[in-house]
Motif scaffolding. Structure first.
Motif, PDB file in Angstrom:
ATOM      1  N   PRO A   1      16.692  -2.225  24.196  1.00 15.89           N
ATOM      2  CA  PRO A   1      16.358  -2.849  22.925  1.00 15.89           C
ATOM      3  C   PRO A   1      15.944  -1.896  21.822  1.00 15.89           C
ATOM      4  N   THR A   2      15.359  -0.778  22.168  1.00 13.70           N
ATOM      5  CA  THR A   2      14.931   0.114  21.108  1.00 13.70           C
ATOM      6  C   THR A   2      15.727   1.399  21.068  1.00 13.70           C
ATOM      7  N   GLY A   3      16.812   1.402  21.769  1.00 13.73           N
ATOM      8  CA  GLY A   3      17.650   2.581  21.738  1.00 13.73           C
ATOM      9  C   GLY A   3      17.027   3.740  22.476  1.00 13.73           C
TER      10      GLY A   3
ATOM     11  N   ALA B   1      17.392 -10.377  20.820  1.00 14.26           N
ATOM     12  CA  ALA B   1      16.114 -11.050  20.550  1.00 14.26           C
ATOM     13  C   ALA B   1      14.946 -10.127  20.871  1.00 14.26           C
ATOM     14  N   LEU B   2      15.058  -9.359  21.943  1.00 12.31           N
ATOM     15  CA  LEU B   2      14.001  -8.397  22.280  1.00 12.31           C
ATOM     16  C   LEU B   2      13.855  -7.354  21.175  1.00 12.31           C
TER      17      LEU B   2
ATOM     18  N   ASN C   1      -0.633  -2.503  20.760  1.00 12.39           N
ATOM     19  CA  ASN C   1       0.083  -3.700  21.193  1.00 12.39           C
ATOM     20  C   ASN C   1       1.592  -3.540  20.985  1.00 12.39           C
ATOM     21  N   ALA C   2       1.977  -2.955  19.869  1.00 12.48           N
ATOM     22  CA  ALA C   2       3.401  -2.755  19.583  1.00 12.48           C
ATOM     23  C   ALA C   2       4.027  -1.762  20.558  1.00 12.48           C
ATOM     24  N   VAL C   3       3.287  -0.715  20.891  1.00  9.43           N
ATOM     25  CA  VAL C   3       3.792   0.255  21.869  1.00  9.43           C
ATOM     26  C   VAL C   3       4.010  -0.438  23.211  1.00  9.43           C
ATOM     27  N   ALA C   4       3.062  -1.262  23.618  1.00  8.57           N
ATOM     28  CA  ALA C   4       3.201  -1.985  24.887  1.00  8.57           C
ATOM     29  C   ALA C   4       4.400  -2.930  24.852  1.00  8.57           C
ATOM     30  N   GLN C   5       4.585  -3.643  23.732  1.00 13.30           N
ATOM     31  CA  GLN C   5       5.725  -4.556  23.620  1.00 13.30           C
ATOM     32  C   GLN C   5       7.034  -3.769  23.626  1.00 13.30           C
ATOM     33  N   THR C   6       7.054  -2.627  22.985  1.00 10.12           N
ATOM     34  CA  THR C   6       8.259  -1.797  22.949  1.00 10.12           C
ATOM     35  C   THR C   6       8.635  -1.348  24.358  1.00 10.12           C
TER      36      THR C   6
END
Length: 167
Positions: free
Chosen positions: A28-30, A117-118, A67-72
């Motif tokens: 999802p994030t390449g 979506a992710l 939180n964003a790092v964990a979601q990534t």
């Protein structure tokens, strides 16, 4: 299956993934050198991660950042798992005398939609963090993105020159 089957499986998997766009969606994030899903390859999270030390985040921003790092990371793992799901579906079909490639394509489409979506969820969280930035913090991000865009344009120009007889 004969000993060429793994080669055939890899070839068919590459073809199905290429035709359905799943190769780009598998993470999802390449990743490093990956063109990513954003226009011009400018995934906001990659730029933000690169300039974090210059941003002087406040406590609230740092909490959102964590939180964003964990979601990534979670999205990246889910993307890999989804890619494995596609691989397994293809392998199962190739084990059959008459593989149903339409079934594999349906799995590929599902994986692509799930991974998109992710990626969008990850991007939205990073954009929410960016929205909390001060003008000074936004200037750091702008400058980093400008430098990255200039490098990409320079690389593109060199590649076009090579492709069209310049060297």
């Amino acid at each position: 299956m004969n000993r060429n089957s793994p080669k055939l499986a890899a070839l068919v998997l590459a073809a199905v993934m290429g035709l359905t766009g799943v190769a780009a969606a598998a993470q999802p994030t390449g990743g490093p050198g990956h063109p990513h899903g954003s226009p011009g390859g400018m995934d906001i999270e990659h730029v933000l991660l690169k300039v974090k030390s210059q941003l002087n985040l406040n406590t609230s921003q740092q909490l959102s950042w964590d939180n964003a790092v964990a979601q990534t990371k979670s999205a990246r793992v889910a993307g890999r798992d989804n890619g494995q799901k596609l691989h397994d579906a293809l392998a199962a079909e190739l084990a059959k005398p008459e593989p149903d490639l339409a079934a594999v394509a349906a799995v590929a489409d599902s994986v692509h939609a799930t991974n998109a979506a992710l990626r969008q969820g990850v991007r939205a969280q990073w954009l929410q963090i960016y929205a909390t930035f001060s003008p000074e913090q936004k200037a750091v991000v702008r400058d980093a993105m400008s430098k990255r865009l200039a490098r990409m344009e320079s690389f593109g120009a060199k590649m076009r020159e090579r492709m069209h007889g310049g060297g």
